[in-house]
Design an enzyme around this catalytic site. Sequence first.
Site, PDB file in Angstrom:
ATOM      1  N   MET A  23     -25.579  59.980 -13.937  1.00  0.00           N
ATOM      2  CA  MET A  23     -25.988  61.204 -13.252  1.00  0.00           C
ATOM      3  C   MET A  23     -25.607  61.132 -11.767  1.00  0.00           C
ATOM      4  O   MET A  23     -26.104  61.922 -10.957  1.00  0.00           O
ATOM      5  CB  MET A  23     -27.495  61.427 -13.419  1.00  0.00           C
ATOM      6  N   HIS A  51     -24.893  51.119 -11.342  1.00  0.00           N
ATOM      7  CA  HIS A  51     -23.802  51.883 -11.968  1.00  0.00           C
ATOM      8  C   HIS A  51     -22.475  51.105 -11.874  1.00  0.00           C
ATOM      9  O   HIS A  51     -21.712  51.041 -12.840  1.00  0.00           O
ATOM     10  CB  HIS A  51     -23.583  53.216 -11.232  1.00  0.00           C
TER      11      HIS A  51
HETATM   12  P1  AMP Z   1     -28.312  57.202 -14.382  1.00  0.00           P
HETATM   13  O1  AMP Z   1     -27.279  57.682 -13.435  1.00  0.00           O
HETATM   14  O2  AMP Z   1     -29.611  56.803 -13.723  1.00  0.00           O
HETATM   15  O3  AMP Z   1     -28.495  58.108 -15.572  1.00  0.00           O
HETATM   16  O4  AMP Z   1     -27.765  55.836 -14.971  1.00  0.00           O
HETATM   17  C1  AMP Z   1     -26.508  55.748 -15.592  1.00  0.00           C
HETATM   18  C2  AMP Z   1     -26.389  54.408 -16.282  1.00  0.00           C
HETATM   19  O5  AMP Z   1     -26.568  53.364 -15.321  1.00  0.00           O
HETATM   20  C3  AMP Z   1     -27.462  54.195 -17.367  1.00  0.00           C
HETATM   21  O6  AMP Z   1     -26.863  53.525 -18.469  1.00  0.00           O
HETATM   22  C4  AMP Z   1     -28.456  53.305 -16.673  1.00  0.00           C
HETATM   23  O7  AMP Z   1     -29.210  52.488 -17.549  1.00  0.00           O
HETATM   24  C5  AMP Z   1     -27.555  52.455 -15.790  1.00  0.00           C
HETATM   25  N1  AMP Z   1     -28.310  51.891 -14.669  1.00  0.00           N
HETATM   26  C6  AMP Z   1     -29.091  52.574 -13.790  1.00  0.00           C
HETATM   27  N2  AMP Z   1     -29.678  51.717 -12.924  1.00  0.00           N
HETATM   28  C7  AMP Z   1     -29.262  50.472 -13.277  1.00  0.00           C
HETATM   29  C8  AMP Z   1     -29.515  49.160 -12.771  1.00  0.00           C
HETATM   30  N3  AMP Z   1     -30.314  48.946 -11.747  1.00  0.00           N
HETATM   31  N4  AMP Z   1     -28.902  48.117 -13.374  1.00  0.00           N
HETATM   32  C9  AMP Z   1     -28.080  48.306 -14.442  1.00  0.00           C
HETATM   33  N5  AMP Z   1     -27.797  49.519 -14.966  1.00  0.00           N
HETATM   34  C10 AMP Z   1     -28.382  50.590 -14.391  1.00  0.00           C
END
Ligand code: AMP
Length: 277
Positions: free
Chosen positions: A27, A34
Site C-alpha cells: 500500500m 517493504h
Molecule cells: P503494506 O504496505 O503495509 O500493506 O505491506 C505490504 C507488505 O509488506 C505486506 O506483505 C506486509 O506484511 C509487508 N511488511 C510490512 N511491514 C513489514 C515489516 N516490518 N517487515 C516485513 N514485512 C513487512
Amino acid sequence: MKIIKSIEEMQKISAEKIGTIGFVPTMGYMHKGHLSLVRNSKKISDITVVSIYVNPTQFAPNEDLSNYPRNLENDFSLLENLDVDYIFLPDNKMMYPQNYKTWVEIDDLTQFLCGKSRPSHFKGVTTIVTKLINCVLPDFMFLGEKDFQQLTVLSKMVKDLNFTVKIVSCPIIREKDGLAMSSRNKNLNKSERNNAICLWNSLQYAKNEFLNGETDFLKVRDQMKKIILSNNGRIDYIDLIDSETLQSIQIMKKDCRLALAVYFGKTRLIDNLELNI
Ligand code: AMP
C-alpha cells in the site's frame, strides 16, 4: 523502472515476459520492511513487480483510509534504487468500476484476531490480492510475517483456489528499538512512538517467560497487559495462537505465536512473535 497504470498493459507485459515474475503487493509509503520483500524478490525472480495501491475495500468506514500515509515520489525513488523492473499503480476506478460485484471470502481463518475487530477487512484483502495476481500473473508473491494473519489467509486462498503463484514469507523488519516497521508508525506522535516500544517489550517478556519454563499464557498475558496499559496502549487483542489454524491456545509451547493489536492514540499497530527456542 517502468510505472504501469493500466491493467491491460500490466497483463500484456506479464504474459509476454521471459523468465519468472516476483510480485510484492504493497500500500506504499515504503519502509525497510517493504524493501526487504523487494530484495528477496530480486534474489530469486527474473523480473520484480511492486504494486502500490491503498485498497479502500479493506478499510471499514470508521477506519483510517483517508489518513493512510502516502508518498509516491519517495516510493518511486526507493524502488528505483533497488532496480525494481515495474511498479503497478492501479486506481480505484480500474479496480472497482461501477457495478462491481465479485468478492473472494475465506471462512474460519478470518474470524480470529484482526478479523474480530475488522470484520470486513480480509474480504477486501483476498479480493484485491486475487485481482492483483490476475493483473501481474506472478510466479512468486512476497508477503511479510508482520501481517501474520494476512499471510496465513492468503496462503490458504492460493491453495484452495489453485493459484499457481508460490508465496514466499519474509521475516519482520524492526526499528533499532524493536518496534516493527509499519507505514502507520508515521501517524504516531512523539510520545506515542516512544510508548509503542512496549509492544516489542511485552512480546520479549512473554518469550523470555516461555524460555524460562512458564507455560501458562493467561498468567503471562496479565503481565503483558500491564506493560502495555502502563504505556497508554489501548488493547484490541493479545493472543497466543496455533500458527496454522490461528486458534487461540492457553498453554505456551514451541512453534505457536504471540499476536497483538494495540492502539496508540488513533493509530492501530499489530505485531507478533513466534515461540521458538
Ligand atoms: P503494506 O504496505 O503495509 O500493506 O505491506 C505490504 C507488505 O509488506 C505486506 O506483505 C506486509 O506484511 C509487508 N511488511 C510490512 N511491514 C513489514 C515489516 N516490518 N517487515 C516485513 N514485512 C513487512
